[in-house]
Design an enzyme around this catalytic site. Sequence first.
Site, short mmCIF file in Angstrom:
data_model
loop_
_atom_site.label_atom_id
_atom_site.label_comp_id
_atom_site.label_asym_id
_atom_site.label_seq_id
_atom_site.Cartn_x
_atom_site.Cartn_y
_atom_site.Cartn_z
N GLY A 91 0.80 -1.22 0.00
CA GLY A 91 0.00 0.00 0.00
C GLY A 91 0.84 1.27 0.00
N SER A 165 -1.43 8.38 6.89
CA SER A 165 -0.41 9.42 6.69
C SER A 165 0.34 9.23 5.37
CB SER A 165 0.59 9.38 7.85
OG SER A 165 1.34 8.16 7.82
N GLN A 166 0.14 8.08 4.72
CA GLN A 166 0.87 7.80 3.48
C GLN A 166 0.50 8.77 2.36
OE1 GLN A 166 -0.05 3.68 2.85
NE2 GLN A 166 1.31 2.99 4.50
N ASP A 309 2.11 -0.02 13.82
CA ASP A 309 2.49 -1.34 13.31
C ASP A 309 3.00 -2.28 14.39
OD1 ASP A 309 1.73 -0.98 10.69
OD2 ASP A 309 3.67 -0.20 10.05
N ASN A 332 -7.36 3.47 12.31
CA ASN A 332 -6.63 3.33 11.04
C ASN A 332 -6.17 1.90 10.80
OD1 ASN A 332 -4.80 3.69 13.21
ND2 ASN A 332 -3.18 4.37 11.83
N LYS A 336 -5.84 -1.44 6.59
CA LYS A 336 -4.55 -2.03 6.23
C LYS A 336 -4.79 -3.22 5.29
CE LYS A 336 -2.19 0.79 8.91
NZ LYS A 336 -1.17 1.72 8.40
N ARG A 340 -7.63 -4.88 10.53
CA ARG A 340 -6.81 -5.43 11.61
C ARG A 340 -7.47 -5.33 12.98
NH1 ARG A 340 -0.73 -3.31 9.85
NH2 ARG A 340 -0.47 -4.80 8.13
N ARG A 384 1.35 -8.63 9.52
CA ARG A 384 1.31 -8.26 10.94
C ARG A 384 0.42 -9.22 11.73
NH1 ARG A 384 5.73 -5.40 10.82
NH2 ARG A 384 5.62 -3.61 9.43
N LYS A 410 6.06 -10.34 3.37
CA LYS A 410 5.79 -8.97 2.94
C LYS A 410 6.72 -7.98 3.65
CE LYS A 410 2.03 -5.73 2.18
NZ LYS A 410 2.64 -4.51 2.71
#
Length: 430
Positions: A91, A165-166, A309, A332, A336, A340, A384, A410
């Site tokens: 992502g 934030s990406q 994370d 948030n 993902k 999650r 994760r 990943k």
Amino acid sequence: MDMIVTPTGRLQGEIQALSSKNYTTRYLLVAALAEGTSTIMYPAHSEDSDALRRCIRDLGAVVEEDDEKIVITGFGRHPFPAKELNVGNAGAVLRFLMAVAALLPEVTFVNVYPDSLGKRPHDDLITALQSMGVEVEHRSGRLPITIRGGKPRGGKIQVSGSVSSQYLSALLFLTPLLEEDSEIVVLNDLKSKVVIGQTLEVLAQAGIAIEASEDLLHYRIPGRQRYKAQTYVVQGDYPGSAAILAAAAVTDSDVTVHRLLEDSKQGERAVVDVLKAMGVPLTHENGIVRVKGNGKLVAGEFDGDEFTDGVLAIVAAAVFAEGTSRFYNVENLRYKECDRITDYLAELRKAGANVEEKQDEIIVRGRPDGVEGGVEIDAHIDHRVIMALTVVGLRSKRPIRIKDAHHVAKSYPNYFDHLKALGAQVEWAE
């Protein structure tokens, strides 16, 4: 491939933390955006960083590597006009390159993970790019996405920070290359502010001048800047190490992890303080974390946005804590590789954990005597989730089987090798 995780009484030994995925991807990008030759020492090797390597090659960067380093001759502000880019299931790589693609006449990002990245929304970045004069063709904000740019405009740009934030990071990488000066205003607060700190740190190292407000919601970026080609050194990775530290915390252990800098800007550095707050005996000195676990933890309340994370790994540890733990400000996590919160907690319940969700919270009622286990668990193709469920399996009463656990590659391809080296009973099953 599936992984069988058998309850393990003791973990002991020393490992080197893998290199940071977040820093590696950012260094790869700024090296590609420079016009000279840059060297990246000790880069992470993961599906995400491999996806970015592949894409910057497709865009015209020359990439050479050996066991210790990657040498990149960049394309600067003139990427090669590739017709398609395949970012795999990454992502952050997609979002960073959507911004870079605004410099091209037309490129399509293909959808090769329809059940994972293909489900994730990118509307906020799309809206920002469109405001800059970039045409974007998409499927309700999702892949496949075609960018038609060539001459993106600077000026005043607004972007929402409520989902990721990406999107902001992507714009911060692009705007220094534009003809005009830019002003970026972040709307609706900003998730994962600590990760923006990493982006700003890397940009500064690359010679880019950006003026950021103290609350990280307002930026002034001079245009017509050039990225500087130079040497970067990648630090150890806290997000991946969080699962190793959590595994040591829930078992009888003496585990040492090297290359975890005390002053790192990685938000997940907070997992060390969180585990301390949960009563885990550990020390952190000279870049070395040593955990002498006794399996005893106490519950607590934690702001998960500070270590996004690392949250899932600490939730796994909290499954065995005395009392009720609360992880708040974590909405948030829903956006993902999978949800999650809902998806992860459903699998924890299968193993016997007592967990509850709210829209932006995870609540864990600890079971210090352990959970039953003895089940097959779906990790939803999420690295994760795979790592965190492994922590639970090590302390279950019966083995658990994690489906498709190979997707841990990943971000942390040698995660299970590291656990085995510490004495964990983990075995691949066809």
